[in-house]
Design a protein around this motif. Structure first.
Motif, PDB file in Angstrom:
ATOM      1  N   ALA A  26       0.829  -1.207   0.000  1.00  0.00           N
ATOM      2  CA  ALA A  26       0.000   0.000   0.000  1.00  0.00           C
ATOM      3  C   ALA A  26       0.861   1.252   0.000  1.00  0.00           C
ATOM      4  O   ALA A  26       0.577   2.224  -0.716  1.00  0.00           O
ATOM      5  N   VAL A  27       1.933   1.255   0.801  1.00  0.00           N
ATOM      6  CA  VAL A  27       2.819   2.424   0.846  1.00  0.00           C
ATOM      7  C   VAL A  27       3.515   2.616  -0.505  1.00  0.00           C
ATOM      8  O   VAL A  27       3.635   3.757  -1.001  1.00  0.00           O
ATOM      9  N   ASP A  28       3.972   1.545  -1.124  1.00  0.00           N
ATOM     10  CA  ASP A  28       4.631   1.656  -2.430  1.00  0.00           C
ATOM     11  C   ASP A  28       3.663   2.204  -3.482  1.00  0.00           C
ATOM     12  O   ASP A  28       4.055   3.018  -4.337  1.00  0.00           O
ATOM     13  N   THR A  29       2.420   1.793  -3.408  1.00  0.00           N
ATOM     14  CA  THR A  29       1.426   2.318  -4.345  1.00  0.00           C
ATOM     15  C   THR A  29       1.204   3.805  -4.133  1.00  0.00           C
ATOM     16  O   THR A  29       1.093   4.581  -5.100  1.00  0.00           O
ATOM     17  N   ALA A  30       1.138   4.216  -2.855  1.00  0.00           N
ATOM     18  CA  ALA A  30       0.958   5.644  -2.561  1.00  0.00           C
ATOM     19  C   ALA A  30       2.139   6.459  -3.045  1.00  0.00           C
ATOM     20  O   ALA A  30       1.972   7.572  -3.576  1.00  0.00           O
ATOM     21  N   VAL A  31       3.340   5.934  -2.880  1.00  0.00           N
ATOM     22  CA  VAL A  31       4.530   6.651  -3.351  1.00  0.00           C
ATOM     23  C   VAL A  31       4.490   6.810  -4.867  1.00  0.00           C
ATOM     24  O   VAL A  31       4.779   7.891  -5.415  1.00  0.00           O
ATOM     25  N   GLY A  32       4.118   5.757  -5.573  1.00  0.00           N
ATOM     26  CA  GLY A  32       4.065   5.833  -7.039  1.00  0.00           C
ATOM     27  C   GLY A  32       2.987   6.786  -7.530  1.00  0.00           C
ATOM     28  O   GLY A  32       3.159   7.428  -8.576  1.00  0.00           O
ATOM     29  N   LEU A  33       1.903   6.923  -6.811  1.00  0.00           N
ATOM     30  CA  LEU A  33       0.808   7.782  -7.262  1.00  0.00           C
ATOM     31  C   LEU A  33       1.038   9.254  -6.925  1.00  0.00           C
ATOM     32  O   LEU A  33       0.580  10.140  -7.659  1.00  0.00           O
ATOM     33  N   THR A  34       1.714   9.515  -5.815  1.00  0.00           N
ATOM     34  CA  THR A  34       1.783  10.902  -5.323  1.00  0.00           C
ATOM     35  C   THR A  34       3.138  11.550  -5.535  1.00  0.00           C
ATOM     36  O   THR A  34       3.324  12.711  -5.126  1.00  0.00           O
ATOM     37  N   GLY A  67       3.215  11.740 -10.799  1.00  0.00           N
ATOM     38  CA  GLY A  67       2.296  10.630 -10.610  1.00  0.00           C
ATOM     39  C   GLY A  67       0.846  11.045 -10.859  1.00  0.00           C
ATOM     40  O   GLY A  67       0.502  12.222 -10.976  1.00  0.00           O
ATOM     41  N   GLN A  68      -0.018  10.041 -10.982  1.00  0.00           N
ATOM     42  CA  GLN A  68      -1.414  10.303 -11.318  1.00  0.00           C
ATOM     43  C   GLN A  68      -2.138  11.105 -10.226  1.00  0.00           C
ATOM     44  O   GLN A  68      -3.112  11.789 -10.520  1.00  0.00           O
ATOM     45  N   CYS A  69      -1.672  11.006  -8.991  1.00  0.00           N
ATOM     46  CA  CYS A  69      -2.353  11.695  -7.893  1.00  0.00           C
ATOM     47  C   CYS A  69      -1.505  12.823  -7.316  1.00  0.00           C
ATOM     48  O   CYS A  69      -1.738  13.250  -6.168  1.00  0.00           O
ATOM     49  N   TYR A  70      -0.526  13.288  -8.112  1.00  0.00           N
ATOM     50  CA  TYR A  70       0.243  14.438  -7.649  1.00  0.00           C
ATOM     51  C   TYR A  70      -0.350  15.688  -8.286  1.00  0.00           C
ATOM     52  O   TYR A  70      -0.363  15.819  -9.523  1.00  0.00           O
ATOM     53  N   SER A  98       1.161  16.120  -2.162  1.00  0.00           N
ATOM     54  CA  SER A  98       0.283  16.575  -3.229  1.00  0.00           C
ATOM     55  C   SER A  98      -0.796  17.497  -2.657  1.00  0.00           C
ATOM     56  O   SER A  98      -1.253  17.302  -1.519  1.00  0.00           O
ATOM     57  N   GLU A  99      -1.163  18.518  -3.445  1.00  0.00           N
ATOM     58  CA  GLU A  99      -2.230  19.420  -2.974  1.00  0.00           C
ATOM     59  C   GLU A  99      -3.590  18.728  -3.148  1.00  0.00           C
ATOM     60  O   GLU A  99      -4.143  18.642  -4.246  1.00  0.00           O
ATOM     61  N   ILE A 100      -4.117  18.222  -2.061  1.00  0.00           N
ATOM     62  CA  ILE A 100      -5.436  17.583  -2.019  1.00  0.00           C
ATOM     63  C   ILE A 100      -6.212  18.314  -0.939  1.00  0.00           C
ATOM     64  O   ILE A 100      -5.801  18.333   0.225  1.00  0.00           O
ATOM     65  N   TYR A 101      -7.316  18.929  -1.325  1.00  0.00           N
ATOM     66  CA  TYR A 101      -8.035  19.784  -0.381  1.00  0.00           C
ATOM     67  C   TYR A 101      -8.605  19.002   0.800  1.00  0.00           C
ATOM     68  O   TYR A 101      -8.487  19.411   1.952  1.00  0.00           O
ATOM     69  N   CYS A 143      -8.707  11.034  -7.352  1.00  0.00           N
ATOM     70  CA  CYS A 143      -7.734   9.937  -7.309  1.00  0.00           C
ATOM     71  C   CYS A 143      -8.360   8.733  -6.628  1.00  0.00           C
ATOM     72  O   CYS A 143      -7.956   8.334  -5.527  1.00  0.00           O
ATOM     73  N   PRO A 144      -9.405   8.151  -7.209  1.00  0.00           N
ATOM     74  CA  PRO A 144     -10.063   7.017  -6.542  1.00  0.00           C
ATOM     75  C   PRO A 144      -9.147   5.817  -6.363  1.00  0.00           C
ATOM     76  O   PRO A 144      -9.259   5.086  -5.380  1.00  0.00           O
TER      77      PRO A 144
END
Length: 318
Positions: A132-140, A144-147, A213-216, A225-226
């Motif tokens: 889960a942590v590795d996935t979060a690092v790759g996305l943010t 990344g898709q969620c950055y 990442s700026e996420i309100y 970022c579902p």
């Protein structure tokens, strides 16, 4: 028969005459004690120690008071002894004649309110948490898709959060009052001490964990970022828990996140403080089922993924 007096021997008639009270004696007694309220002539004037003297009516019938012989009144018949009813009947008689007192009020401590406790958090393996942590690092991470690069927040607290997170969109000098070198960074987030202390805690330091990442808020994370909803939340929970163990105190922690409708700073942030304490009015009741903030207690890092699932379900119900 004769009797003896201080002056000598006298006969029985004289003894009787001397023993009988004269009219002068009766008048003196009336003056001393007062006459009865209702005096009947056929009632004896005196009744001392059971001796009844004849009334005026008897003396007017031909016998003088000097010749009257005292007669002893008959004793009163003994009053019958009260019969003792059976114990049950006696209790009923006493109960029927007793005044209707109200029963004594029993003051008891009210029972504690019944609350439905959530089921215990499921424990995940270290491999699942690391995935889960590795996935979060790759996305943010950057690109990344969620950055999401910040265009420059307008509110001072959001600008401070942006600089603390190291977001590439933040320009200019650090606007934070305590500087920007106060955070403990990880690849996905930064954690720093909250300016507001926790109440009800022996260790009053409360922590804030924010993504780079700026996420309100959690609503934006769910909509924009579902695929990163669970990994990002899990990473934030783990970073807040581990930093609290290293920098504040060892043991369980309470972690809270605001709902999309009640955001204090427009940058997603996770509160971490002692269990049983409170910060910013959190936790509310019930902690996991209100529209303001979700709060739960983590005792070990293996519970992070399960807590992230519960937060996601709570956000979906908003």
């Amino acid at each position: 028969k004769v009797g003896r007096t201080p002056s000598g021997l006298v006969a029985e008639p004289q003894l009787r005459a001397a023993a009988a009270p004269s009219d002068a004696d009766a008048a003196a007694a009336f003056r001393m004690f007062g006459a009865p309220a209702q005096l009947r002539e056929d009632r004896p004037l005196f009744n001392l120690t059971g001796v009844a003297w004849p009334s005026a009516q008897s003396s007017s019938s031909g016998r003088s008071s000097s010749d009257a012989t005292p007669t002893r009144s008959p004793p009163l018949p003994p009053s019958p002894a009260p019969s003792s009813p059976p114990q049950g009947q006696r209790a009923a008689t006493v109960s029927s004649t007793s005044p209707p007192w109200p029963p004594r009020t029993q003051f008891r401590k009210p029972p504690p309110p019944t609350t439905t406790l959530p089921p215990p958090l499921a424990l995940e393996t270290s491999a699942q948490l690391q995935a889960a942590v590795d996935t979060a690092v790759g996305l943010t991470h950057e690109g990344g898709q969620c950055y999401f690069r910040s265009p420059g927040p307008s509110s001072p607290p959001a600008r401070c959060f942006c600089h603390l997170a190291g977001n590439l969109g933040c320009q200019g000098a650090c606007p934070c009052l305590n500087g920007c070198n106060i955070a403990w960074p990880t690849p996905t987030s930064v954690t720093f001490a909250n300016v507001k202390q926790a109440g009800g805690c022996s260790a009053t330091t409360a922590l804030l964990t924010i993504p780079r990442s700026e996420i309100y808020h959690v609503g934006v994370l769910q909509s924009k970022c579902p695929q990163g909803m669970l990994p990002v939340l899990t990473s934030l929970l783990l970073d807040g828990f581990r930093t609290y163990q290293e920098r504040v105190a060892r043991g369980p922690v309470q972690q809270c996140v605001h709902s999309p409708q009640h955001v204090t700073v427009p940058w997603l942030h996770l509160h971490t403080f002692c269990p049983g304490g409170w910060v910013d009015g959190m936790p509310l009741s019930p902690p996991q089922a209100n529209s303001v903030a979700y709060c739960d207690t983590m005792t070990q890092p293996e519970e992070a993924l399960e807590m992230a699932k519960r937060i996601a379900e709570w956000v979906a119900r908003m």
